[in-house]
Design an enzyme around this catalytic site. Structure first.
Site, mmCIF file in Angstrom:
data_model
loop_
_atom_site.group_PDB
_atom_site.id
_atom_site.type_symbol
_atom_site.label_atom_id
_atom_site.label_comp_id
_atom_site.label_asym_id
_atom_site.label_seq_id
_atom_site.Cartn_x
_atom_site.Cartn_y
_atom_site.Cartn_z
ATOM 1 N N HIS A 114 4.589 -10.121 2.484
ATOM 2 C CA HIS A 114 3.693 -11.111 3.066
ATOM 3 C C HIS A 114 2.854 -11.869 2.048
ATOM 4 O O HIS A 114 2.132 -12.797 2.396
ATOM 5 C CB HIS A 114 2.783 -10.462 4.128
ATOM 6 C CG HIS A 114 1.653 -9.658 3.585
ATOM 7 N ND1 HIS A 114 0.350 -10.100 3.627
ATOM 8 C CD2 HIS A 114 1.612 -8.442 3.008
ATOM 9 C CE1 HIS A 114 -0.446 -9.181 3.098
ATOM 10 N NE2 HIS A 114 0.292 -8.164 2.716
ATOM 11 N N CYS A 137 -14.981 -4.653 1.700
ATOM 12 C CA CYS A 137 -15.944 -4.608 2.791
ATOM 13 C C CYS A 137 -15.753 -3.296 3.535
ATOM 14 O O CYS A 137 -14.632 -2.944 3.902
ATOM 15 C CB CYS A 137 -15.737 -5.786 3.731
ATOM 16 S SG CYS A 137 -17.005 -5.963 4.984
ATOM 17 N N ASN A 197 -5.676 -9.481 -8.198
ATOM 18 C CA ASN A 197 -5.736 -10.200 -6.935
ATOM 19 C C ASN A 197 -7.041 -10.946 -6.712
ATOM 20 O O ASN A 197 -7.114 -11.835 -5.869
ATOM 21 C CB ASN A 197 -5.528 -9.224 -5.772
ATOM 22 C CG ASN A 197 -6.504 -8.070 -5.814
ATOM 23 O OD1 ASN A 197 -6.535 -7.300 -6.773
ATOM 24 N ND2 ASN A 197 -7.314 -7.926 -4.771
ATOM 25 N N THR A 211 13.076 4.950 10.112
ATOM 26 C CA THR A 211 14.047 3.930 10.506
ATOM 27 C C THR A 211 13.667 2.595 9.892
ATOM 28 O O THR A 211 12.530 2.143 10.000
ATOM 29 C CB THR A 211 14.098 3.797 12.036
ATOM 30 O OG1 THR A 211 14.454 5.062 12.597
ATOM 31 C CG2 THR A 211 15.116 2.752 12.454
ATOM 32 N N THR A 244 0.827 -1.212 0.000
ATOM 33 C CA THR A 244 0.000 0.000 0.000
ATOM 34 C C THR A 244 0.855 1.253 0.000
ATOM 35 O O THR A 244 0.603 2.191 -0.781
ATOM 36 C CB THR A 244 -0.952 0.001 1.215
ATOM 37 O OG1 THR A 244 -1.874 -1.091 1.078
ATOM 38 C CG2 THR A 244 -1.722 1.304 1.304
ATOM 39 N N GLN A 269 0.830 -9.561 -6.476
ATOM 40 C CA GLN A 269 0.350 -10.933 -6.654
ATOM 41 C C GLN A 269 1.212 -11.739 -7.617
ATOM 42 O O GLN A 269 1.098 -12.971 -7.651
ATOM 43 C CB GLN A 269 -1.094 -10.914 -7.165
ATOM 44 C CG GLN A 269 -2.105 -10.360 -6.186
ATOM 45 C CD GLN A 269 -2.305 -11.247 -4.970
ATOM 46 O OE1 GLN A 269 -2.043 -12.454 -5.003
ATOM 47 N NE2 GLN A 269 -2.770 -10.649 -3.876
#
Length: 394
Positions: free
Chosen positions: A209, A336, A159, A245, A73, A187
């Site tokens: 992730h 959502c 996605n 940092t 993001t 993706q």
């Protein structure tokens, strides 16, 4: 009822691989700010720069082109807002931002913010019935007044329905006019061959992730000569476009995960295709009126691990909860807001009605997926759909 959990939501996040856990854990026991000049700081800086080199090699770019962020993001926002501000400052006519209609909300919400607050003129470029960007529409939009286009953004792969986008065609349309192209490849990395230099794009987003690394770290791979305006200010880290940092442990785990995912990509993709195809064919066989969204199973324009299925006469959120009660975790693939399910903007862009855009589920496979997960879905989906349809008729 079995206590086993069958996780089929890898497109949302996938479990951290063991090698990344080891790298993260090792760094968590050490100290040192990578911006400090003492020995601990220099050691931490060395880990960061070695990780940057590892990621660069895996993604076919130069180490200096890797800008670490907190995830996809932030990287998308930096590319779009930072790119728009820099381009418009150089030429105030450059207000048009062209993006595909099926982008992730990290892109769509960022460009709509630019429209609301910074005078951007956002154009959503349509897709075909399979969710693939219409290159003719994009080219026509560019050619109408190329001097007013600030930048173009299209995801590498969707996605929700798994459609692979024609990134090369987008670059070919934009390059003659020196219009920067950004791609959200969150993706795609680890699922498809992804090379920054070979692609010709100017900026590329990747997130740890989604490919076996930790949550909270990612990168914007961006050409050194592409000017970006910083969206956060502070210590001047990361080429002075992303202050803050650096999380040494997360970056170390990110690098391990990227390297492993790219190294194993071909083998992983083949295994995912086999599991996906088995899941789709068996579900379509056992559920009346079930249908597949996106490109066909044998199309090269489909991600190997995503099966997006529609079930007429159902609500996607009802199916989701009924499956969850049976230990099967998947997604509706729809946004959502405030607890109220919204029809998928991706399916709407593909020409589905609002009702059709609400009755779907996304099953996404990953490195922990097995044939047992597919068997569990096939065993549960028939009774679950019947119950959901009955509840809607009542």
């Amino acid at each position: 009822m079995s206590d086993a959990v069958h996780y089929l939501d890898h497109a949302a996040t996938t479990p951290v691989v063991d090698a990344a856990v080891e790298a993260i854990t090792a760094e968590l026991t050490r100290g040192g700010n990578p911006s400090s000049l003492h020995a601990s700081g220099r050691r931490a800086r060395r880990v960061v720069e070695e990780s940057r080199e590892t990621i660069a090699q895996a993604l076919d770019c130069r180490p200096g082109e890797v800008v670490f962020t907190s995830g996809g993001t932030e990287a998308d926002n930096l590319a779009l807002k930072g790119g728009y501000w820099a381009r418009r400052r150089a030429d105030d006519r450059r207000r048009r931002v062209l993006v595909s209609a099926v982008e992730h909300h990290a892109v769509l919400d960022a460009v709509h913010w630019l429209a609301d607050h910074e005078g951007a003129e956002v154009e959503l470029i349509g897709v075909d019935q399979h969710g693939v960007l219409d290159l003719e529409l994009l080219s026509a939009s560019i050619e109408r007044s190329p001097e007013t286009v600030a930048l173009v953004s299209t995801m590498w792969a969707n996605n929700e329905v798994g459609s692979v986008q024609p990134v090369g065609g987008v670059v070919a349309a934009a390059a003659p006019h020196r219009i920067p192209v950004h791609t959200d490849a969150v993706q795609a990395v680890g699922a498809l061959p992804v090379g920054f230099a070979a692609s010709g794009v100017d900026a590329l987003t990747v997130s740890a992730h989604k490919l076996g690394g930790p949550v909270g770290v990612g990168a914007l791979v961006v050409r050194r000569d592409l000017e970006l305006t910083a969206i956060a200010h502070g210590g001047g880290q990361e080429r002075d476009v992303r202050s803050g940092t650096l999380d040494v442990a997360a970056i170390a785990g990110f690098a391990v995960a990227v390297e492993l995912a790219v190294k194993q990509q071909a083998e992983h993709a083949q295994r995912m295709r086999e599991l996906r195809d088995d899941l789709v064919r068996r579900v379509l066989d056992c559920v009346e009126d079930a249908h597949l969204h996106g490109p066909s199973l044998d199309s090269p324009d489909r991600l190997p691990g995503i099966a997006h299925l529609g079930f007429a006469g159902c609500e996607g959120d009802s199916l989701l909860m009924l499956l969850d009660a049976r230990g099967i975790e998947c997604s509706t693939g729809a946004a959502c807001s405030a607890g109220v399910a919204q029809p998928s903007h991706v399916l709407l862009a593909m020409g589905c009605s609002e009702e059709q855009a609400r009755h779907s589920l996304r099953f996404s496979l990953g490195h922990t997926s097995t044939a047992d997960d597919v068997d569990a879905v096939v065993a549960a989906i028939g009774p679950v759909v019947e119950r959901a349809r009955a509840a809607r008729r009542a």
